[in-house]
Design an enzyme around this catalytic site. Structure first.
Site, PDB file in Angstrom:
ATOM      1  N   SER A 135       0.823  -1.204   0.000  1.00 10.32           N
ATOM      2  CA  SER A 135       0.000   0.000   0.000  1.00 10.32           C
ATOM      3  C   SER A 135       0.857   1.254   0.000  1.00 10.32           C
ATOM      4  O   SER A 135       1.951   1.284   0.571  1.00 10.32           O
ATOM      5  CB  SER A 135      -0.900   0.002   1.235  1.00 10.32           C
ATOM      6  N   GLU A 193       0.306   3.539   1.810  1.00 11.21           N
ATOM      7  CA  GLU A 193       0.353   3.982   3.200  1.00 11.21           C
ATOM      8  C   GLU A 193       1.713   3.711   3.845  1.00 11.21           C
ATOM      9  O   GLU A 193       1.995   4.246   4.911  1.00 11.21           O
ATOM     10  CB  GLU A 193      -0.739   3.293   4.004  1.00 11.21           C
ATOM     11  N   TYR A 241      -2.083   0.641  10.141  1.00 11.39           N
ATOM     12  CA  TYR A 241      -2.195  -0.100   8.886  1.00 11.39           C
ATOM     13  C   TYR A 241      -0.935   0.072   8.042  1.00 11.39           C
ATOM     14  O   TYR A 241      -0.366  -0.895   7.527  1.00 11.39           O
ATOM     15  CB  TYR A 241      -3.416   0.372   8.105  1.00 11.39           C
ATOM     16  N   VAL A 262     -14.465   6.127   1.522  1.00 10.24           N
ATOM     17  CA  VAL A 262     -15.018   7.446   1.223  1.00 10.24           C
ATOM     18  C   VAL A 262     -15.506   7.555  -0.230  1.00 10.24           C
ATOM     19  O   VAL A 262     -16.518   8.224  -0.495  1.00 10.24           O
ATOM     20  CB  VAL A 262     -13.991   8.556   1.544  1.00 10.24           C
TER      21      VAL A 262
END
Length: 352
Positions: free
Chosen positions: A155, A157, A179, A219
């Protein structure tokens, strides 16, 4: 449409194992997270390419797996070239048994706790599933007589709040969420196993990728579903957090194609998968609501409770390496993606 009653236990893998010995040229893939957004699209892609596909699913009190439902009714796929097996990422004994019976040529590890905001509330389980779960799988695979090619869905992230923009495969890892930290551990371990044990293990460093199959707690889907439902008169407003948060959003079907290309490459490498374009939540709202001829500002409320304790920013991926080496480029742009999702949500909102 109902799910067939022959969805049973890991013992089902005995039949396809016998089939595979009859045709050693048939590629066999094992997928964790097969019931998710990426897993379902990847399953369709691999079946189209003639693969025998096996998926690990968690045992639960419901058999609702809507993203694969259309394949259950396909006699040329379900229990013929598509097989599901019960297993959890914290149950290495069962996973080892399945891997040993199936002997996959390719292993796609897509499962994990994938909600960044939620990881602040459940950090221990996030790290156990996302980080240690990946390590358990790699240990099982390296013990196989012929280890399969392995792809770990990493990811963006892992970069946290980077100083470099856009980010590529050499950007320093600096996560700022549980995460992201768990994914960083798994990503680094994949690299260690590749370099230390000579295994075909690679990381797909994925930026945000969406589709009509995205979960409603993300979202993008929250916005497109709200636009559709407000247009249909089923709700009046939607509540969000930071409207200035920006993301590099791509199409999930494009991303799983890149994952497949990575395992067809002549050697294992890590690749950033992204569009190279960034958009804010405001852009998302404007695009989604204008698609149904609404003014988003009339229907959106902001609540600080939806803001993350620490949010990654400046997240913009550089897909140059994937484009130059794999020949991969996204086929759906941001506006097309949002329209695709809104149209889908309009359709389901019209159902009884």
């Amino acid at each position: 449409m109902t799910t067939p009653n022959n969805f049973t236990s890991p013992g089902d893998s005995q039949q396809p194992t016998e089939k595979k010995t009859e045709n050693l040229l048939t590629p066999t893939a094992l997928i964790t997270g097969i019931t998710g957004q990426d897993g379902s699209y990847l399953t369709e892609l691999l079946l189209e390419k003639g693969y025998e596909v096996h998926g690990l699913v968690r045992r639960s009190s419901t058999l609702e797996r809507s993203r694969l439902q259309h394949l259950y009714a396909d006699p040329d796929a379900y229990s013929t070239r598509l097989f599901l097996h019960y297993a959890d990422l914290d149950d290495p004994t069962t996973i080892r048994r399945i891997v040993t019976k199936v002997q996959p040529t390719e292993f796609y590890h897509l499962a994990g706790q994938s909600h960044v905001g939620l990881s602040f509330d459940i950090p221990e389980s996030t790290c156990d599933v996302t980080a240690i779960g990946t390590l358990r799988i790699m240990e099982i695979l390296r013990d196989q007589p012929t280890p399969p090619k392995f792809l770990h869905a990493s990811s963006r992230e892992i970069f946290g709040t980077p100083d470099i923009n856009p980010q590529n495969e050499t950007t320093p890892v600096n996560p700022n969420s549980p995460y992201g930290c768990a994914k960083a551990f798994a990503t680094q371990m994949v690299k260690i196993y590749r370099e230390s044990h000579g295994l075909f293990f690679c990381n797909a460093i994925c930026y945000n990728h969406e589709s009509p199959r995205r979960g409603e707690n993300f979202v993008t889907r929250k916005v497109t579903l709200a636009a559709a439902r407000i247009k249909k008169g089923l709700q009046k407003s939607v509540t969000l957090g930071d409207l200035d948060a920006a993301r590099d959003w791509g199409y999930a079907k494009d991303f799983v194609h890149a994952m497949w290309l990575m395992l067809q490459h002549d050697h294992a490498e890590d690749f950033v998968l992204a569009t190279g374009q960034s958009h804010t939540i405001r852009d998302l709202l404007q695009t989604a609501f204008s698609h149904v001829s609404l003014n988003w500002e009339d229907h959106v409320k902001v609540d600080d409770r939806f803001k993350r304790p620490a949010d990654a920013c400046q997240l913009l991926g550089d897909p140059t390496k994937a484009r130059e080496i794999l020949g991969w480029t996204p086929t759906v742009n941001f506006e097309q993606l949002v329209a695709l999702m809104v149209d889908h949500d309009l359709e389901i909102s019209a159902r009884p």
